[in-house]
Design an enzyme around this catalytic site. Sequence first.
Site, short mmCIF file in Angstrom:
data_model
loop_
_atom_site.label_atom_id
_atom_site.label_comp_id
_atom_site.label_asym_id
_atom_site.label_seq_id
_atom_site.Cartn_x
_atom_site.Cartn_y
_atom_site.Cartn_z
N HIS A 1 0.83 -1.22 0.00
CA HIS A 1 0.00 0.00 0.00
C HIS A 1 0.86 1.26 0.00
CE1 HIS A 1 0.98 0.91 4.18
NE2 HIS A 1 0.80 -0.36 4.46
N SER B 1 1.54 4.08 -5.15
CA SER B 1 2.10 5.30 -4.60
C SER B 1 3.44 5.02 -3.91
CB SER B 1 1.08 5.94 -3.64
OG SER B 1 1.46 7.26 -3.31
N GLU C 1 1.82 11.98 -16.21
CA GLU C 1 2.87 12.07 -17.23
C GLU C 1 4.13 11.32 -16.80
OE1 GLU C 1 0.07 15.46 -17.78
OE2 GLU C 1 1.14 14.61 -16.05
N HIS D 1 -5.72 8.71 -7.89
CA HIS D 1 -4.44 8.19 -7.41
C HIS D 1 -4.47 6.74 -6.96
CE1 HIS D 1 -0.43 8.42 -5.79
NE2 HIS D 1 -0.83 8.17 -4.57
#
Length: 312
Positions: free
Chosen positions: A68, A136, A264, A286
């Site tokens: 996570h 992330s 990007e 996200h």
Amino acid sequence: MKKGHLAWPVLLLVLLASCSRYDLYNWIIHQERDQAGLEPAMLELGDLSISYLRNQSPASGRTLLMVHGFGGNKDNWTRMAAHLPDGYRLLIPDLPGHGDSSVASPDDYTVEAQAATLVAFLDELGVEKVDMAGNSMGGGITVYFASRYPERVTSIALFDPAGSNRYPSQLDKALAEGNNPLVVKESGDMDNLLDFVLEKRPFIPWPLESVMEEKAIARQQTNEAIFQAILSSSEHLALDRILSAIKAPALIVWGKQDRVLAPENAEVFAQGIPDARVELLEGVGHVPMVEVPERSAELWHGFLQQHPRGAL
């Protein structure tokens, strides 16, 4: 395939009973894990207690390790796990300082230390090799893990991974102004965080959000220490060398409306990893595995089928 959603009519009946918010929170979390065929477990790694989710029933297929992101926990993967076909062995830990794992020292929160903790976690469970996914911060850890321990990884899946700031994001702008929307400090911050992180915000029952906020406020100092450790790691790790050292094939999934890490940057990872494929998801922020869990599971499973064990 594990399917199904929470029986919300049943939940409404529970809401009518004299249960505390924490009772309801725990009941909802249990139901979601059960829908995914998962159960909680705990193991000790020296001074650390690591909480994790695993299959309720033994599975003999490929081992999938899911990592996570910052401020998240193992249950960030539960809804996606519910859409993965049966047969995979699932291991979904809480990183130190997150979820139900123990709080650690600041040195244990760097990317390098987190990767080493995952190696010890796998060693304790007798797992030699995994297909690894990270979101992330967990994506950044996955990238480092695959470069540092290539013999332990068959493939990697990166969901909006951290590590590149070539293309700045709205988070970068907020940080430059002295504000970190990812750290919950007071009432109302959780709602703001969810709006910032999620473009396709799923239904979250009131007891979950209010308890999540209270837990996050209580962890404010720990979260700030973890965030600083991750920033310091990013400053001295050479991403180009790390990416070029990855031998495993990589699936890169990125929400096109990600405000935390600019989509990007997917091209940075795709250009740096020798064998990489990119999937950009329209209308997603996200955390794709939370926002579009079925699509995320479909992409990962399809990628795994294209890269069988022993093909490297």
